[in-house]
Design an enzyme around this catalytic site. Structure first.
Site, PDB file in Angstrom:
ATOM      1  N   ASP A 283       0.679  -1.111  -0.078  1.00 46.93           N
ATOM      2  CA  ASP A 283       0.142  -0.043  -0.025  1.00 46.93           C
ATOM      3  C   ASP A 283       0.902   1.395  -0.057  1.00 46.93           C
ATOM      4  O   ASP A 283       1.846   1.332   0.752  1.00 46.93           O
ATOM      5  CB  ASP A 283      -0.804  -0.020   1.281  1.00 46.93           C
TER       6      ASP A 283
ATOM      7  N   GLU B 212      14.364 -15.969   0.524  1.00 51.51           N
ATOM      8  CA  GLU B 212      14.609 -17.083   1.643  1.00 51.51           C
ATOM      9  C   GLU B 212      13.471 -18.145   1.474  1.00 51.51           C
ATOM     10  O   GLU B 212      13.672 -19.160   2.197  1.00 51.51           O
ATOM     11  CB  GLU B 212      14.635 -16.472   2.665  1.00 51.51           C
TER      12      GLU B 212
HETATM   13  C1  GLC Z   1      -4.465   3.051  -0.773  1.00 54.71           C
HETATM   14  C2  GLC Z   1      -5.400   2.287  -0.639  1.00 54.71           C
HETATM   15  C3  GLC Z   1      -6.472   3.028  -0.105  1.00 54.71           C
HETATM   16  C4  GLC Z   1      -6.402   3.538   1.276  1.00 54.71           C
HETATM   17  C5  GLC Z   1      -4.947   4.333   1.168  1.00 54.71           C
HETATM   18  C6  GLC Z   1      -4.454   4.604   2.415  1.00 54.71           C
HETATM   19  O1  GLC Z   1      -4.508   3.826  -1.699  1.00 54.71           O
HETATM   20  O2  GLC Z   1      -5.744   1.521  -1.840  1.00 54.71           O
HETATM   21  O3  GLC Z   1      -7.957   2.279  -0.007  1.00 54.71           O
HETATM   22  O4  GLC Z   1      -7.113   4.452   1.693  1.00 54.71           O
HETATM   23  O5  GLC Z   1      -3.957   3.485   0.594  1.00 54.71           O
HETATM   24  O6  GLC Z   1      -3.938   3.322   3.215  1.00 54.71           O
END
Ligand code: GLC
Length: 559
Positions: free
Chosen positions: A235, A287
């Site tokens: 993310d 790993e």
């Molecule tokens: C990313 C995710 C989104 C979230 C953001 C903060 O863009 O896809 O849904 O709100 O990160 O974590």
């Protein structure tokens, strides 16, 4: 006398014996699964609710995995199911190594992976390393500790500016609207330091200048790798490290380039030191047995910069946001496909393709421009064209049913923090996150609970329910099923791409992948297509009698 508008539009034609430019991308022999994979995104809260509490759960996913096996997907990517107060749909993680009771238990997760393995489906999970939830034990400890303490050093705390520190440390804005800083309160009720959150105030950013943060995430990676996950979708992978001194930024809060403020100058995105983190993670994955992967969610532009994330010592894949955001415009789409293949090929990484996810309006809605039927026609054609492209594909749950967004969710039921943080100016992402329809005749289309789900479904989804579509050979579901199975059989994911000469500069996308010619009519008029056998068609009439109507796509094997 017919007026001009009702006259049949002029029919343009692709040559009956088409010629092609030299291949832009050639087939490769590296058969690593992720170079040509189809990965299906599951948004757990809205997939299937087996215990009837109105929230999707892990057991619900396990119960329906066979439906995904039937779609020939290689893997699922699960959006977060960790312990979380759900202030941002689970992207606010309070415990990275546990399952939120709303979704089940770690044992439910093990059952899910066991079932997936049996069905030949790999499981990729979402890792959220930029920030956690303000409910995370580490953040609570930081709040309880003194400024300057090791606990605070896990996050980005700063004194405020101005005579009494009542102004935020810099001008950064949250992605969800408003300042990216929130001021804390000291134990005696007096205002204290500020902490940084690029997203909601309930999502404090970690301090990736601190080796203890690195160690914590390596522990988390190993926890899940030991539990047999095939990899991680990372993310906001471009945001972890911030520029020294946290200088002001006058560009877009999401770091995307504008003419005056190119994204590469953003102090909170794309810093060099990030790449060392992913080099380390890649070596950790190495790993473990099996071909495990990292996929970057990095809204970095242009593509030539994004590919720095997927050099062969870093991530395996990165989402292609240029493609995700392509307008209904053949020239622009051709350009994006060309740029994508050239950019990713330049570092030896596969390109990925995606049309929908949990953060954007579904493509049946985007392409419809407020006309739902046109939207569905276009979505089917665009999906069929995407499934013929060489590289990896990401699908978002429900697109195989042709679902549109729910456009009329009452304000009081909205959950996305964007809605509240912008005072309703941006409605947010709830419209693409509503619970899936499984059975036309059951309450809430068989999602789970008789009382409905955590977000309401539209009232006219009966014909879109999975069981209605299973029985209908012309349904969107059966289009995805047959196209996905053919994509595999014909090796299109590992294939090649050569543009058709005739389609240059037209409203038609036409290319050859291996020996399959793909024609996608994004214009307003019928076109004649070369003679050949129809392998897949977005609509029953697509390619019939050598004609392809607007908003249609066809795969042909030329005579
Ligand atoms: C990313 C995710 C989104 C979230 C953001 C903060 O863009 O896809 O849904 O709100 O990160 O974590």
């Amino acid at each position: 006398m017919p007026n001009a508008v009702s006259l049949a539009p002029a029919v343009s034609a692709l040559s009956p014996a088409p010629t092609f430019h030299a291949p832009l991308h050639t087939a490769h022999d590296d058969d690593a699964w992720w170079r040509s994979s189809v990965i299906y995104q599951v948004y757990p809260r809205s997939f299937r609710d087996l215990n009837g509490d109105g929230q999707g759960d892990l057991a619900g996913i396990t119960a329906e995995l066979h439906q995904l096996a039937d779609l020939s997907v290689d893997a699922i990517w699960m959006s977060p199911f960790y312990t979380s107060p759900q202030r941002d749909g689970g992207y606010d993680v309070a415990d990275y190594c546990d399952v939120d009771p709303m979704f089940g238990t770690l044992e439910d997760f093990d059952r899910l992976t066991a079932r997936a393995t049996k069905l030949g489906i790999k499981v990729i999970i979402d890792l959220v390393p930029n920030h956690c939830s303000s409910e995370h034990a580490l953040f609570k400890a930081a709040l309880a500790a003194e400024p300057g303490s090791p606990e605070r050093a896990m996050f980005i705390f700063r004194d405020g500016t101005g005579p009494d520190g009542s102004n935020p440390p810099n001008n950064w804005q949250s992605h969800f609207g408003g300042s990216a800083w929130t001021r804390t309160l000291n134990d005696d009720g007096t205002p204290g330091q500020w902490y940084l959150h690029l997203f909601d105030s309930s999502q404090p950013d970690f301090n990736w200048d601190n080796p203890a943060v690195h160690a914590e995430f390596e522990r988390i990676l190993r926890f899940w790798l030991d539990r047999n996950v095939t990899g991680f979708r990372v993310d906001v992978a471009h945001a972890l490290v911030k520029a020294e001194g946290l200088p002001d930024w006058h560009g877009r809060p999401d770091g995307c380039s504008t003419e005056e403020h190119p994204g590469h100058a953003a102090p909170m995105f794309g810093q060099r030191a990030i790449h060392d983190i992913y080099r380390r993670w890649r070596s950790i994955l190495g790993e473990y047995d099996g071909d495990r992967i990292l996929c970057a969610e990095a809204t970095i532009d242009p593509l030539s910069r994004l590919v720095n994330w997927v050099r062969n010592d870093q991530m395996h894949q990165a989402f292609n946001f240029a493609y995700l955001h392509h307008p209904w415009d053949a020239a622009r789409l051709r350009e994006i496909i060309t740029d994508s293949l050239q950019a990713f090929d330049s570092v030896g990484a596969p390109t990925t393709w995606v049309l929908s996810n949990h953060d954007v309006p579904r493509h049946a809605t985007r392409f419809g421009e407020e006309r739902p039927e046109v939207g569905l026609d276009r979505a089917r054609a665009a999906s069929l064209a995407m499934l013929a492209l060489p590289g990896g594909v990401y699908l978002y749950q429900g697109e195989e049913l042709g679902l549109p967004d729910h456009l009329t969710i009452p304000d009081e039921l909205r959950q996305d923090p964007t809605f509240v943080r912008t005072g309703g100016e941006r409605v947010g992402r709830d419209g693409c996150r509503v619970p899936l329809p499984w059975r036309a005749d059951e309450p809430h289309y068989g999602f789970g609970s008789n009382d409905g789900g955590w977000l309401p479904q539209p009232e006219d989804w009966a014909t879109l329910a999975r069981d209605s579509q299973q029985a209908d050979p012309a349904s969107t579901l059966n289009l995805y099923r047959s196209a996905l199975s053919l994509r595999k059989e014909l090796g299109l994911g590992a294939g090649s791409l050569s543009w058709a000469v005739d389609a240059d500069g037209t409203d038609t996308i036409a290319f050859l992948n291996n020996d399959v010619m793909v024609i996608f009519n994004m214009g307003q008029s019928d076109i004649n297509v070369p003679a050949g056998s129809v392998l897949a068609a977005s609509h029953a009439d697509a390619g019939a009698d050598g004609v392809l109507a607007p908003n249609r796509c066809v795969w042909l094997r030329l005579n």
